[in-house]
Design an enzyme around this catalytic site. Structure first.
Site, mmCIF file in Angstrom:
data_model
loop_
_atom_site.group_PDB
_atom_site.id
_atom_site.type_symbol
_atom_site.label_atom_id
_atom_site.label_comp_id
_atom_site.label_asym_id
_atom_site.label_seq_id
_atom_site.Cartn_x
_atom_site.Cartn_y
_atom_site.Cartn_z
ATOM 1 N N GLU A 26 0.851 -1.187 0.000
ATOM 2 C CA GLU A 26 0.000 0.000 0.000
ATOM 3 C C GLU A 26 0.888 1.239 0.000
ATOM 4 O O GLU A 26 2.012 1.210 0.525
ATOM 5 C CB GLU A 26 -0.886 -0.025 1.260
ATOM 6 C CG GLU A 26 -1.784 1.193 1.411
ATOM 7 C CD GLU A 26 -2.882 1.016 2.463
ATOM 8 O OE1 GLU A 26 -2.920 -0.038 3.122
ATOM 9 O OE2 GLU A 26 -3.696 1.955 2.606
ATOM 10 N N GLU A 172 -12.657 -2.044 2.006
ATOM 11 C CA GLU A 172 -13.309 -1.897 3.321
ATOM 12 C C GLU A 172 -14.370 -0.796 3.313
ATOM 13 O O GLU A 172 -14.354 0.109 4.153
ATOM 14 C CB GLU A 172 -12.251 -1.637 4.411
ATOM 15 C CG GLU A 172 -11.317 -2.809 4.599
ATOM 16 C CD GLU A 172 -10.376 -2.680 5.800
ATOM 17 O OE1 GLU A 172 -10.271 -1.590 6.386
ATOM 18 O OE2 GLU A 172 -9.736 -3.700 6.143
ATOM 19 N N TYR A 243 -7.029 -9.007 11.310
ATOM 20 C CA TYR A 243 -5.726 -8.818 11.957
ATOM 21 C C TYR A 243 -5.821 -9.301 13.400
ATOM 22 O O TYR A 243 -6.865 -9.166 14.033
ATOM 23 C CB TYR A 243 -5.334 -7.332 11.945
ATOM 24 C CG TYR A 243 -5.055 -6.801 10.558
ATOM 25 C CD1 TYR A 243 -3.832 -7.019 9.944
ATOM 26 C CD2 TYR A 243 -6.024 -6.095 9.859
ATOM 27 C CE1 TYR A 243 -3.570 -6.536 8.668
ATOM 28 C CE2 TYR A 243 -5.773 -5.610 8.574
ATOM 29 C CZ TYR A 243 -4.549 -5.836 7.991
ATOM 30 O OH TYR A 243 -4.286 -5.365 6.728
ATOM 31 N N GLU A 291 -6.548 -9.377 3.129
ATOM 32 C CA GLU A 291 -5.727 -8.738 4.169
ATOM 33 C C GLU A 291 -5.767 -9.633 5.401
ATOM 34 O O GLU A 291 -6.844 -9.846 5.970
ATOM 35 C CB GLU A 291 -6.247 -7.345 4.546
ATOM 36 C CG GLU A 291 -5.921 -6.272 3.550
ATOM 37 C CD GLU A 291 -6.265 -4.870 4.046
ATOM 38 O OE1 GLU A 291 -6.073 -4.584 5.245
ATOM 39 O OE2 GLU A 291 -6.734 -4.078 3.214
ATOM 40 N N GLN A 348 1.330 -6.639 5.335
ATOM 41 C CA GLN A 348 1.709 -6.311 3.967
ATOM 42 C C GLN A 348 3.060 -6.954 3.673
ATOM 43 O O GLN A 348 3.396 -7.919 4.347
ATOM 44 C CB GLN A 348 1.702 -4.810 3.810
ATOM 45 C CG GLN A 348 0.292 -4.212 4.051
ATOM 46 C CD GLN A 348 0.147 -2.748 3.691
ATOM 47 O OE1 GLN A 348 0.996 -2.139 3.090
ATOM 48 N NE2 GLN A 348 -0.993 -2.155 4.102
HETATM 49 O O1 AHR Z 1 -3.160 -2.918 6.009
HETATM 50 C C1 AHR Z 1 -3.389 -1.748 6.732
HETATM 51 C C2 AHR Z 1 -4.828 -1.270 6.623
HETATM 52 O O2 AHR Z 1 -5.683 -2.194 7.246
HETATM 53 C C3 AHR Z 1 -5.392 -1.158 5.231
HETATM 54 O O3 AHR Z 1 -5.094 0.057 4.633
HETATM 55 C C4 AHR Z 1 -6.870 -1.280 5.448
HETATM 56 O O4 AHR Z 1 -7.532 -1.836 4.349
HETATM 57 C C5 AHR Z 1 -6.981 -2.120 6.706
HETATM 58 O O5 AHR Z 1 -7.843 -1.558 7.625
#
Ligand code: AHR
Length: 497
Positions: A26, A172, A243, A291, A348
């Site tokens: 990103e 998102e 995450y 993600e 990432q």
């Molecule tokens: O990967 C970091 C961020 O996490 C991304 O920009 C977003 O899509 C997500 O909330």
């Protein structure tokens, strides 16, 4: 402790798509500038891409890279990153409160991806923009020539179309933090109309529609249903994001978080199938977990970062050994859902919550999480087999109890080899693992690679890049021993003679 694992080559879950081992770059922090791109760096190539980073990306064997965001894309004008560099504007990036110089855009990034051996998964801006810009972007990228935007690409030095096959319809869009966030109805309609133009320009593209930002969103479930009702016939994948982090210092609970990912995938697959039945569709919707990772170490630090800098260090999580075990468990979970999850992106790739870290102007090294990713990408080939496990259960806080053994089995008929990827979650006991692999044509354990540290909080740094790294264990002929809290790669090959 003793554990058993049984799998049968005639009982596959599904074909393992290489794109499960994808990643994400990103325009955020030092992912692009100081990460993949740094013209003054001693290893920079003719286009300013860091050769040391390219080497590590190639080593990981990343098949596909999502770009350019992420939250960034929802405020991005893609045209700013094309054409002569001296004419490119500096812009405010409202997603990350930074300055974007636009030195790198799709012109450069598609070339970086080509040099690293990856395909691009390109996201379009459905936050501040919409159908018209998505139409322009795909004409610029994929149309051969003879039109305004395809000729602009050629004039910019790219005679051949980029041929980008995978497209994300925004990012998102359910998240209140997203620039131009939308209700499911608003987004579903916009995504459908955008999908129509993308496929009209290039019918070979494959499209991903946004699912929920994570399973804890208040609209989770309803969002997927509504969005899919609008787009089911037009898209190929729905996205999932998640995450994880050890926020309360409870490692046993943390190592069980793949249970959450497992339930998330199963629930989204069920919702897709419900919509499929309601619409009487023949198509089974595929999932793109585009993600996923551990993200929590840098949260406090990032709140202190001064606004409006160019490429400030942001989201620079320094990963511990226990984070690598979690990444291993999450990879195993993706493999166990190989029938539905066809693409996934470790978020990432460089510097920003990443397996690869760099010093701007200096060294680069592998974080702990690099290794499970490397092993899965290299060895999880062929079909994912259904695996039955017998082992003790462990207490895991909010996740209740989980099996001590987390494992996936890949069988590659072409090479006749099988790989067991396994985490021993026990914090105190080694595990003797009996593996019964049937229907695979007679295999014996040939290699046992382990990622282990006695210190769950051990990290790799520029000065100590090998503090956590894999090693080989001797293969003695008996059942392999998986050390307490370890990631293991068991490679089975054809029995000699
Ligand atoms: O990967 C970091 C961020 O996490 C991304 O920009 C977003 O899509 C997500 O909330």
């Amino acid at each position: 402790m003793k554990a058993k694992l049984f799998a049968d080559g005639r009982d596959p879950v599904g074909e393992i798509d290489r794109r499960l081992f994808g990643s994400f770059i990103e325009h955020l922090g030092r992912a692009v500038y100081g990460g993949v791109y740094e013209p003054g760096h001693p290893t920079a190539d003719d286009m300013g891409f860091r050769g040391d980073v390219l080497g590590m990306v190639k080593e990981l064997g990343v098949p596909i890279v999502r770009y350019p965001g992420g939250n960034f894309v929802s405020g991005y004008d893609w045209e700013d990153g094309t054409g002569p560099r001296q004419l490119r504007p500096r812009r405010l990036d409202l997603a990350w409160s930074s300055i974007e110089t636009n030195e790198v855009g799709i012109d450069e990034f598609q070339e970086w991806a080509r040099r690293s051996g990856a395909e691009v998964m390109l996201a379009v801006n459905l936050g501040t923009r919409g159908v018209s810009e998505a139409r322009d972007l795909i004409e610029y990228c994929n149309f051969p020539g003879g039109t305004k935007l395809s000729d602009r690409r050629r004039a910019n030095g790219f005679e051949k179309p980029f041929g980008i096959k995978y497209w994300c319809l925004g990012n998102e869009m359910d998240g209140p933090w997203q620039i131009g966030a939308k209700t499911a109805e608003e987004y579903g309609r916009l995504a459908a109309e955008t999908a129509k133009v993308l496929k009209a320009v290039d019918p070979t593209v494959e499209l991903t529609v946004c699912g929920s930002s994570h399973s804890g969103m208040p609209t989770f479930g309803k969002w997927e249903e509504t969005v899919l009702e609008h787009t089911y016939g037009l898209v190929d994948y729905i996205s999932l994001h998640s995450y994880y982090g050890n926020r309360n210092g409870d490692t046993a609970e943390y190592l069980a978080c793949s249970k959450d990912m497992d339930g998330f995938i199963a629930t989204v697959a069920d919702i897709c199938d419900k919509v499929k039945a309601r619409l009487g569709s023949e198509k089974t919707m595929k999932l793109s977990f585009d993600e996923w990772n551990v993200w929590f170490h840098s949260n406090e630090q990032d709140k202190k970062t001064e606004k409006w800098q160019v490429a400030p260090p942001l989201l620079e999580d320094v990963y511990t050994f226990e984070d690598a075990l979690v990444v291993g468990c999450l990879l195993i979970t993706l493999l166990r859902h190989a029938d539905r999850v066809k693409m996934a992106c470790l978020a990432q790739l460089v510097n920003v919550i990443a397996p690869i870290m760099t010093e701007t102007g200096g060294r680069c090294w592998a974080q702990t999480i690099f290794y499970p990713m490397l092993h899965a990408s290299r060895f999880a080939r062929g079909e994912s087999l259904r695996a039955a496990v017998e082992c003790p259960e462990l207490e895991a806080g909010k996740y209740g109890s989980v099996p001590a053994l987390e494992a996936a089995v890949a069988f590659d008929e072409a090479s006749g080899e099988a790989t067991v990827l396994a985490v021993n979650r026990s914090l105190s006991e080694d595990m003797e693992l009996e593996c019964g692999l049937r229907g695979c044509g007679g295999l014996t354990l040939a290699e046992h690679t382990v990622l282990y540290s006695g210190d769950l909080k051990a990290v790799n740094t520029a000065d100590a890049p090998d503090a956590v790294k894999p090693s080989s264990l001797p293969v003695a002929g008996g059942a392999p021993i998986l050390p307490k809290h370890s990631w293991n790669v068991l490679r089975y090959k054809k029995t000699e003679g």
